[in-house]
Design a protein around this motif. Structure first.
Motif, PDB file in Angstrom:
ATOM      1  N   SER A  94       0.846  -1.052   0.048  1.00 17.38           N
ATOM      2  CA  SER A  94       0.473  -0.176   0.238  1.00 17.38           C
ATOM      3  C   SER A  94       1.234   1.072  -0.128  1.00 17.38           C
ATOM      4  O   SER A  94       0.135   1.998  -0.831  1.00 17.38           O
ATOM      5  CB  SER A  94      -0.852   0.043   0.899  1.00 17.38           C
ATOM      6  OG  SER A  94      -1.567   1.130   1.153  1.00 17.38           O
ATOM      7  N   PRO A 104      -6.848 -11.245   1.187  1.00 11.61           N
ATOM      8  CA  PRO A 104      -7.727 -10.164   1.373  1.00 11.61           C
ATOM      9  C   PRO A 104      -7.735  -9.311   1.691  1.00 11.61           C
ATOM     10  O   PRO A 104      -8.463  -7.910   1.563  1.00 11.61           O
ATOM     11  CB  PRO A 104      -9.111 -10.754   1.724  1.00 11.61           C
ATOM     12  CG  PRO A 104      -8.810 -12.765   2.104  1.00 11.61           C
ATOM     13  CD  PRO A 104      -7.941 -13.216   1.993  1.00 11.61           C
ATOM     14  N   LYS A 105      -7.181  -9.168   2.615  1.00  9.71           N
ATOM     15  CA  LYS A 105      -6.008  -7.884   3.491  1.00  9.71           C
ATOM     16  C   LYS A 105      -5.964  -6.916   2.445  1.00  9.71           C
ATOM     17  O   LYS A 105      -5.618  -6.144   1.796  1.00  9.71           O
ATOM     18  CB  LYS A 105      -5.767  -7.778   4.549  1.00  9.71           C
ATOM     19  CG  LYS A 105      -4.651  -7.037   5.074  1.00  9.71           C
ATOM     20  CD  LYS A 105      -3.646  -7.398   6.169  1.00  9.71           C
ATOM     21  CE  LYS A 105      -3.855  -6.579   7.297  1.00  9.71           C
ATOM     22  NZ  LYS A 105      -2.441  -6.986   8.271  1.00  9.71           N
ATOM     23  N   THR A 143      -8.736  -5.470   0.259  1.00  7.97           N
ATOM     24  CA  THR A 143      -9.378  -4.526   1.161  1.00  7.97           C
ATOM     25  C   THR A 143      -8.396  -2.955   1.683  1.00  7.97           C
ATOM     26  O   THR A 143      -8.894  -1.933   1.190  1.00  7.97           O
ATOM     27  CB  THR A 143      -9.390  -4.630   2.713  1.00  7.97           C
ATOM     28  OG1 THR A 143      -8.643  -5.129   2.920  1.00  7.97           O
ATOM     29  CG2 THR A 143     -11.207  -5.833   2.880  1.00  7.97           C
ATOM     30  N   THR A 144      -6.860  -3.445   1.342  1.00  6.03           N
ATOM     31  CA  THR A 144      -5.728  -2.303   1.880  1.00  6.03           C
ATOM     32  C   THR A 144      -5.716  -1.001   0.779  1.00  6.03           C
ATOM     33  O   THR A 144      -5.506  -0.149   0.770  1.00  6.03           O
ATOM     34  CB  THR A 144      -5.055  -2.668   2.694  1.00  6.03           C
ATOM     35  OG1 THR A 144      -5.265  -3.488   3.623  1.00  6.03           O
ATOM     36  CG2 THR A 144      -3.368  -1.764   2.511  1.00  6.03           C
ATOM     37  N   ARG A 158      -7.618  -0.629  -1.996  1.00  6.15           N
ATOM     38  CA  ARG A 158      -8.992  -0.294  -2.435  1.00  6.15           C
ATOM     39  C   ARG A 158      -8.993   0.874  -1.223  1.00  6.15           C
ATOM     40  O   ARG A 158      -9.436   1.683  -1.558  1.00  6.15           O
ATOM     41  CB  ARG A 158     -10.312  -1.155  -2.244  1.00  6.15           C
ATOM     42  CG  ARG A 158     -11.360  -0.757  -2.440  1.00  6.15           C
ATOM     43  CD  ARG A 158     -12.669  -1.184  -1.859  1.00  6.15           C
ATOM     44  NE  ARG A 158     -13.433  -2.367  -3.188  1.00  6.15           N
ATOM     45  CZ  ARG A 158     -14.084  -3.462  -2.915  1.00  6.15           C
ATOM     46  NH1 ARG A 158     -15.031  -3.270  -2.407  1.00  6.15           N
ATOM     47  NH2 ARG A 158     -13.581  -4.160  -4.207  1.00  6.15           N
ATOM     48  N   ALA A 159      -8.706   1.006   0.310  1.00 12.83           N
ATOM     49  CA  ALA A 159      -9.160   1.907   1.200  1.00 12.83           C
ATOM     50  C   ALA A 159      -7.916   2.853   0.991  1.00 12.83           C
ATOM     51  O   ALA A 159      -8.324   4.623   0.418  1.00 12.83           O
ATOM     52  CB  ALA A 159      -8.968   1.549   2.162  1.00 12.83           C
TER      53      ALA A 159
END
Length: 970
Positions: A812, A849-850, A853-854, A856-857
């Motif tokens: 990220s 999955p993490k 989501t990371t 995307r956020a």
């Protein structure tokens, strides 16, 4: 709960031999018989009789009313024609008097409004302050206003406290910090029950404080519940209609006055002791009597020719200042605050009045229907302002109140001597009112028709059932004829059944049938200058701007350039009022102008919002400028918000001086900020503004240069702190780097020092994984970390089992770095590909999955850059994927042989090929610049051509000699 039972000894109490002596004796006997030894009940009953006698013996005639009551309006119309007073004192805010003359330009119902946005003397959290006083045609106050304005020689005097005093007397709720409602605004109770989806017109008054004439409702909850239970009704509006409205509609004037004062006194005495509310009511009464005495002294008017119109609750007042003969010292009225009030008329509606004053839904509509019916039944000619647009069913056939009043001979100057009418009224049941079968049959047929239109499976059998059920309910409730409320209940029972198929339920359909939710409008002549200017400037569109339906406007700005001012105005309306003007096609952004636009206009339905804009300025551009300045200099203003204001000033007001002032304010705010929470917004806004100025201006404004230099120094200073602060997210730090690296060339040309950025990066010591990766990317951008070293660190992360769960956070950070270092995209694709290729499924699947989501956020806006780079890296077809070798793989590097010759030391590409093909030109340019080209043998570019040249160096040299000879010969 305690009840106020006190009965102070006041001058003029009812004597044992007065006109009410018999009634007083009868009530006291009944109290002794039923109450036993309790002294409170006789005291209350005797006090009520005293209040009635006191009000009737007052030299100034007191006319008690209930707000929006047809019975009060009928009695008022009769009394005004009979007495013909020369002065009418009205319980209404005294500073609203200039608005009353504008009522003739409106269609009722409308509301008189006082509005203040700039406060001086009130808490700033109360802003904006708004007071409304709705006026309907079926109200006693309108009859008094119409009579006074249309009759020569009659003076209308408003005597209630000013709107400024309304808020002076309001106390602030200590628990929530909100101001207490006045005059029934927001009142809860049995009448507060409304449908799940109230009509849109119910919000016409907004959150304004409501002022009503004659708030006649028990302030003792147990008393109200007792009356509703024994009256067999559901809410207070129905009880009042059944037991007060209908009996008083045909009563004579003396009976009406005595009954209204009796009810006001009863509700006043049977109320809980609340010092705040009691003091406010009494202060209002002292205020009104003080203003009445002042006017009588100044004008010399004869009190016998005057009438005082007030709520029945205030007619039973027991303050010492009550009456013209009161000997109490003068009441001292406090001065107004320095708050600047603006006044105007706004549209109102029956549902808005019901919602604001806690009435049952449909109560005002039913009252309007009863008013229209009573005019014909009792043959009363109402007063109406000349030129008034009728809002009711009786739009014609009514004589002007002014002409009728002038045409009649003067009536008696005052009421006849008081006689006991209460005994007969209270002891005799009302005359039976027979069933109007034709009216009830019409209701039943019409409700079935409306129901079928709205999706109900209603039939003639349902109409018959509604008819019979209405009669049955009326009989069960002790009524001689069904009321509209009985009809509503019967229709809901027989037609609605289980579900509501459409948007309206049956109760709402009944309200529409029984009169509908009439919505008023303010005429053009009564609008403030801003609203008139809006209508005038939008006139070229050729659509009706006063209708309450949504209008579609099509603008071809290329074929009709004269419509561009209309487009500019619509965009400003969109900015200030939202959906009042909604663009269907077209946009307005920096550097873009539409050639065709389509708009949905809802101006007629939002007349109130446009009127309130007129309180802030004389033109809509002035209002927008004032709001931009106010927001920029507000206590919570931020640099990002002010930059948005600069953009809006350019889009809607042409920029210029205002944009420069706001830009200078943004520089001040940025230098004063101690956090970087708004860094992404600042970066986004300043990029757009710089691009706009580069494209449209010969040079940047001074504030832009100051903002870039201040931002460069500001973010360099806060960079180490932002890395260490746990509350600062990776998006904020990435935006800081985006500003520093993206504006670096401009900042350095304006005198900033690059060393400051390097020092800030070296001082940063983050602990969060995403910030660590972002710091590595920044160091690679500054040359403090090579790409090979960055690859080694990424490989170490993937090789460490303890770091693998946190690897998505590192990734990220790398994605956030693309904001400031876009050349790092191939590396991010490489790291992500290595992770998917090297990690086993048992490790990869838990953190996948993490990872999603990371990303995307934190990196949702930067993922397209990553996807495009992946598209350039990976093969485009599936067959090519089988033989594809990643450019970062060791096999591909090992397959590239080492050769000799002149080649660029950088990566292969068009530039490197051009330099290798013309080394002499490269050497000449390097010599002109004072540099040595520095050619040295390096590994040739990998591929088939490189391998061929490595195997046959003699051939390559021979071709090079031929090319050199050819160039020298030419």
């Amino acid at each position: 709960m305690s009840i106020d039972l006190s009965t102070p000894e006041t001058e003029g109490a009812a004597s044992p031999t007065g006109p009410f002596a018999a009634l007083r004796e009868q009530l006291l006997t009944a109290a002794d018989e039923f109450a036993g030894d309790t002294a409170a009940v006789p005291e209350i009953l005797a006090g009520i009789v005293d209040d009635v006698d006191r009000a009737l013996r007052e030299r100034l005639e007191i006319f008690p009313v209930c707000h929006h009551s047809p019975a009060s309006a009928l009695a008022m119309a009769r009394r005004l024609r009979e007495k013909r007073p020369t002065v009418v004192y009205l319980e209404l805010c005294e500073d609203l008097r200039p608005l009353v003359d504008e009522l003739r330009n409106c269609r009722l119902p409308v509301a008189l409004q006082a509005f203040a946005s700039e406060l001086d003397g009130f808490p700033s959290g109360w802003s904006p302050l708004s007071v409304v006083a709705p006026v309907t045609e079926a109200s006693a106050e309108y009859q008094a206003i119409a009579y006074a304005l249309e009759t020569p020689g009659v003076e209308l005097v408003l005597v209630d406290r000013s709107t400024d005093h309304v808020f002076q007397w309001l106390r602030e709720d200590r628990a929530s910090g909100a101001r207490t409602a006045e005059g029934g605004s927001g009142r809860s109770g049995p009448d507060g029950a409304v449908s799940p989806e109230p009509p849109e017109e119910a919000a016409l008054h907004g959150d304004a404080v409501g002022i009503e004439i004659g708030d006649l409702r028990p302030r003792f909850a147990e008393l109200e519940a007792h009356l509703l239970h024994h009256g067999k009704v559901r809410h207070w509006s129905e009880w009042w209609d059944q037991y007060v409205e209908r009996p008083l509609a045909g009563a004579d004037y003396d009976t009406y006055r005595q009954v209204m004062v009796l009810i006001g006194s009863l509700f006043r005495r049977l109320r809980p002791e609340r010092p705040e509310h009691d003091a406010r009511d009494e202060d209002r009464e002292r205020y009104m009597w003080t203003r009445i005495r002042e006017h009588l002294a100044a004008s010399g008017a004869d009190p016998a020719g005057c009438v005082y119109v007030c709520g029945a609750f205030h007619a039973a007042s027991r303050v010492e200042e009550f009456g013209l003969a009161a000997e109490a010292p003068p009441y001292e009225i406090s001065p107004r605050t320095a708050t600047s009030w603006r006044y105007g008329l706004i549209p109102s509606s029956h549902s808005a009045i019901e919602a604001q004053f806690g009435l049952a839904q449909g109560a005002v509509s039913i009252a309007a229907t009863a008013w229209d019916r009573a005019l014909g039944t009792h043959r009363v000619t109402p007063f109406r302002l000349r030129g008034q647009k009728s809002g009711g069913a009786r739009s014609g056939g009514t004589r002007s109140g002014g002409r009728s009043a002038r045409g009649r001979a003067a009536g008696p100057a005052g009421p006849a001597p008081a006689a006991d009418r209460l005994s007969g009224f209270l002891g005799t049941p009302p005359p039976p009112d027979g069933l109007d079968e034709e009216e009830l049959l019409g209701w039943c047929v019409d409700i079935v028709r409306l129901s079928r239109r709205n999706g109900y499976l209603a039939s003639t059998a349902d109409a018959i059932a509604v008819y019979e059920t209405s009669i049955l309910l009326a009989g069960m409730r002790g009524r001689d004829r069904p009321t509209p409320y009985d009809f509503e209940d019967a229709a809901v029972t027989c037609v609605e059944k289980d579900a509501v198929p459409g948007r309206r339920d049956v109760r709402r359909l009944c309200e529409i049938l029984l009169g509908g939710d009439r919505v008023g409008s303010v005429g053009y002549a009564a609008l403030p200058p801003l609203a008139k200017d809006v209508l005038d400037r939008l006139a070229p569109l050729g659509v009706s701007l006063t209708t309450r339906t949504r209008q579609r406007a099509l603008l071809d700005l290329e074929a009709a350039p004269e419509l561009r001012p209309c487009s500019d105005l619509l965009w400003v309306l969109r900015r200030l009022l939202g959906d009042v003007a909604r663009p269907v096609m077209g946009a307005r952004r920096l550097g873009e102008r539409s050639i065709q636009e389509s708009w949905d206009l809802d101006i007629g339905r939002n007349q109130r919002a446009i009127v309130e804009l007129g309180y802030e300025g004389v033109s809509i551009e002035q209002v927008l400028e004032q709001r931009l300045r106010r927001d920029a200099w507000a206590r919570n203003a931020t640099a990002a918000a002010v930059l948005e204001g600069v953009e809006e000033a350019i889009l809607y007001l042409g920029g210029g001086r205002l944009a420069d002032e706001l830009g200078a304010r943004a520089v001040e705010l940025l230098a004063a900020e101690r956090t970087v929470d708004h860094a992404p917004r600042v970066l986004r806004q300043v990029r757009r503004l710089l691009a706009h100025y580069h494209a449209t201006e010969p040079e940047l404004p001074r504030w832009c240069e100051a903002f870039v230099t201040a931002g460069y120094a500001h973010y360099c200073t806060l960079l180490p702190t932002a890395f260490a602060d746990e509350d600062t997210g990776v998006r904020q730090v990435g935006a800081m780097f985006g500003f520093l690296f993206g504006m670096e060339s401009l900042a350095l040309s304006l005198g900033c020092d690059h060393t400051q950025l390097e020092l800030a990066v070296r001082q940063a010591h983050p602990e969060a994984p995403e910030k660590v990766a972002l710091l590595w990317a920044a160091k690679s951008r500054l040359g403090l970390l090579t790409l090979d070293e960055l690859r080694e660190r990424a490989a170490e992360l993937l090789a460490n089992p303890l770091v693998i769960p946190a690897f998505p956070r590192y990734l990220s950070g790398f994605v956030q770095a693309l904001e400031s270092v876009p050349t790092l995209a191939p590396f991010v694709v490489e790291v992500l590909s290595r992770a998917f290729a090297d990690l086993p499924d048992r490790v990869l699947l838990p953190w996948l999955p993490k990872l999603i989501t990371t990303l995307r956020a934190d990196g949702g806006g930067l993922l397209p850059t990553l996807v495009r780079e992946a598209g350039r890296t990976f093969p485009a077809t599936l067959p090519a994927l089988d033989g594809w070798v990643p450019p970062w793989s060791e096999e591909r590097a090992a397959a590239a042989p080492v050769g000799s010759g002149r080649a660029d030391s950088g990566p292969a590409g068009p530039v490197a090929e051009l330099l290798a093909a013309a080394p002499a030109t490269c050497d000449a340019v390097a010599a002109l610049l004072g540099h040595d080209a520095g050619w040295r043998p390096v590994e040739p570019a990998a591929g088939e051509v490189g391998a061929l040249l490595a195997r046959h160096p003699e051939s390559a040299e021979a071709v090079a000699r031929l090319l050199t000879a050819g160039r020298s010969g030419s």
